[in-house]
Design a protein around this motif. Sequence first.
Motif, short mmCIF file in Angstrom:
data_model
loop_
_atom_site.label_atom_id
_atom_site.label_comp_id
_atom_site.label_asym_id
_atom_site.label_seq_id
_atom_site.Cartn_x
_atom_site.Cartn_y
_atom_site.Cartn_z
N GLU A 1 42.53 -61.12 8.34
CA GLU A 1 41.69 -61.15 9.60
C GLU A 1 40.87 -60.15 9.84
OE1 GLU A 1 42.14 -64.07 11.17
OE2 GLU A 1 44.18 -64.70 10.21
N ARG A 2 41.45 -58.87 9.37
CA ARG A 2 40.48 -57.60 9.35
C ARG A 2 39.27 -57.95 8.62
NH1 ARG A 2 45.21 -52.84 9.22
NH2 ARG A 2 45.86 -53.14 11.41
N ALA B 1 44.58 -52.87 2.02
CA ALA B 1 43.36 -53.86 1.81
C ALA B 1 42.01 -53.29 1.84
CB ALA B 1 43.72 -55.08 2.72
N SER B 2 41.09 -53.85 0.97
CA SER B 2 39.75 -53.44 0.99
C SER B 2 39.02 -54.45 0.36
CB SER B 2 39.42 -52.07 0.46
OG SER B 2 38.37 -51.65 0.53
N ASP B 3 37.42 -54.44 0.31
CA ASP B 3 36.81 -55.19 -0.41
C ASP B 3 35.87 -54.35 -1.40
OD1 ASP B 3 35.02 -53.68 1.39
OD2 ASP B 3 34.33 -55.65 2.21
N ASN B 4 36.43 -52.84 -1.72
CA ASN B 4 35.78 -52.12 -2.55
C ASN B 4 36.83 -51.52 -3.47
OD1 ASN B 4 34.73 -49.80 -3.73
ND2 ASN B 4 33.01 -49.88 -2.46
N ILE C 1 41.66 -48.39 8.92
CA ILE C 1 42.11 -49.12 10.00
C ILE C 1 43.61 -48.99 9.72
CG2 ILE C 1 42.23 -51.22 11.29
CD1 ILE C 1 39.67 -52.01 9.70
N GLY C 2 44.33 -48.42 10.59
CA GLY C 2 45.82 -48.13 10.43
C GLY C 2 45.95 -46.64 9.93
N GLU C 3 47.21 -46.21 9.83
CA GLU C 3 47.72 -44.96 9.34
C GLU C 3 48.32 -44.85 8.13
OE1 GLU C 3 49.74 -41.66 12.24
OE2 GLU C 3 49.26 -43.63 13.35
N ILE C 4 47.99 -43.58 7.41
CA ILE C 4 48.97 -43.17 6.30
C ILE C 4 49.58 -42.12 6.84
CG2 ILE C 4 48.79 -42.29 3.83
CD1 ILE C 4 45.96 -43.75 3.78
N HIS C 5 50.80 -42.28 6.75
CA HIS C 5 51.92 -41.02 6.93
C HIS C 5 52.03 -40.21 5.62
CE1 HIS C 5 53.21 -43.11 10.32
NE2 HIS C 5 53.33 -44.28 9.82
N LYS C 6 51.79 -38.77 6.14
CA LYS C 6 51.91 -37.91 5.02
C LYS C 6 53.22 -38.22 4.06
CE LYS C 6 51.02 -32.87 4.62
NZ LYS C 6 50.38 -33.06 3.46
N GLN C 7 52.95 -38.06 2.80
CA GLN C 7 54.14 -37.95 1.89
C GLN C 7 53.89 -36.99 0.94
OE1 GLN C 7 54.87 -41.76 0.70
NE2 GLN C 7 53.57 -42.97 1.96
N GLU C 8 55.15 -36.69 0.53
CA GLU C 8 55.35 -35.62 -0.61
C GLU C 8 54.43 -36.31 -1.88
OE1 GLU C 8 56.94 -32.78 -1.33
OE2 GLU C 8 56.91 -32.85 0.92
N PRO C 9 53.81 -35.50 -2.83
CA PRO C 9 53.05 -36.01 -3.83
C PRO C 9 53.98 -36.81 -4.67
CG PRO C 9 52.39 -33.69 -3.41
CD PRO C 9 53.60 -33.96 -2.53
N PHE C 10 53.20 -37.88 -5.40
CA PHE C 10 54.21 -38.59 -6.38
C PHE C 10 54.29 -37.53 -7.58
CE2 PHE C 10 53.36 -43.31 -5.86
CZ PHE C 10 53.52 -43.37 -4.60
N THR D 1 32.92 -48.16 3.73
CA THR D 1 34.23 -48.97 3.17
C THR D 1 35.19 -48.97 4.12
OG1 THR D 1 33.43 -48.70 0.91
CG2 THR D 1 35.60 -49.60 1.30
N ARG D 2 35.54 -50.20 4.59
CA ARG D 2 36.82 -50.43 5.41
C ARG D 2 38.12 -50.40 4.45
NH1 ARG D 2 36.68 -54.89 9.62
NH2 ARG D 2 35.08 -53.67 10.80
#
Length: 378
Positions: A26-27, A230-233, A274-283, A2-3
């Motif tokens: 577009e992706r 975004a995703s299709d799943n 595709i793209g980056e998730i910056h590290k975050q403090e847990p919610f 899955t993308r």
Amino acid sequence: MTRISITNTRSYEQPIVNKAVYEHMERFNLGKKLSPDTKVLIKPNLLMKRTPEEFTTTHPSIVEAVIIWLKENGISKITIADSPGGPYTATALKGIYHASGMTDICERHSITLNLDTSSRNIENKKGKLVKQFPIITPVCDADFIIDICKLKTHAMTGLSGAVKNLFGTIPGLTKPAYHARFPEKTPFCSMLVDLCETVSPDFILVDAIQAMEGNGPSGGTMRETGLILASDNPYDMDYCLCKIIGVNPKSILTVKESITRGLCCGDFDQLELIGEIHKQEPFRVPRESSLDFTTFLPPLIQRPVRAFVFHYLSAKPVIINEKCIGCGKCAESCPQKTIHIESKKAKIYYRNCIRCYCCHEMCPVKAIDIRRGLVSIK
Ligand code: SF4
Ligand code: SF4
């Protein structure tokens, strides 16, 4: 594989959001999947009458960016629809559409804003608990469904993401009936997965620019996350959202169930990011926790211990009298009809309370707190 497409988007300014949404569309090559005849349904999360600044509902700039992209690509059969909490009437819908910014968008772009409150029964032969759901008509009529959810924590399900957003395809006060039918979290979440399989959204966008943490989905605090995804799943998307908010995906019962059914890959390394998730403090999580200690007990005594814990020790909704304005929205949404308005204040009779937290979700003035018990159960 899955993308999952991710953009770091720090503002709701329209040109910035447009750029991000265009990238996502577009992706996934949506231009090739849609034609001028395609009837597109946009399903935002419009939980209740809140403005975009209250970070409870899908931000209108994301919905508008999708509409602009669709129209530029020759697709004009577009409808926005949701069945928020509370009664599903044209008057209630108009108020929520107006507050959430949807009315303005539809006027600007000549888009249909659904006011049809009918529904149809849709079968799902694969359903584990529910094989047929009443679904609002515009969702039934659509060829292509875009699920635009808001990233939030949720007192009952832990996460409000792509799968939970689809609970708003069930008409109005039929929703509390599902809470009454599935009062415990595990079957309720399994029912949500049945529903997601029934609606089967084609494309998912997540508004995580300003998310909600703590006592979501309506009483939490704002968390700047700066992302659109975004995703299709929808199942893998929720798995990814668990990583973003810092919870174990298997503690979110919709995710756990979708892994069991083979709908979600259940492995972060199996997702194509595709793209980056910056590290975050847990919610910060809702006051309700998800530890089910009864599973460690002998099976014969699990049920009575559960019942005892549930009624006496688990987190419960509590009316804050000073804030309560006696509007009755909590009583209206309570599937157990266990809230009464007495002397212009809400009063909960806990004997029949199933801890679904619909009342907490629907209170317009945050007058219902969730007070943590000593322990809680799933
Ligand atoms: S608790 Fe909230 S929803 Fe219930 S009557 Fe009071 S103000 Fe209205
Ligand atoms: S009182 Fe609130 S939590 Fe209890 S059953 Fe009613 S709506 Fe659900």
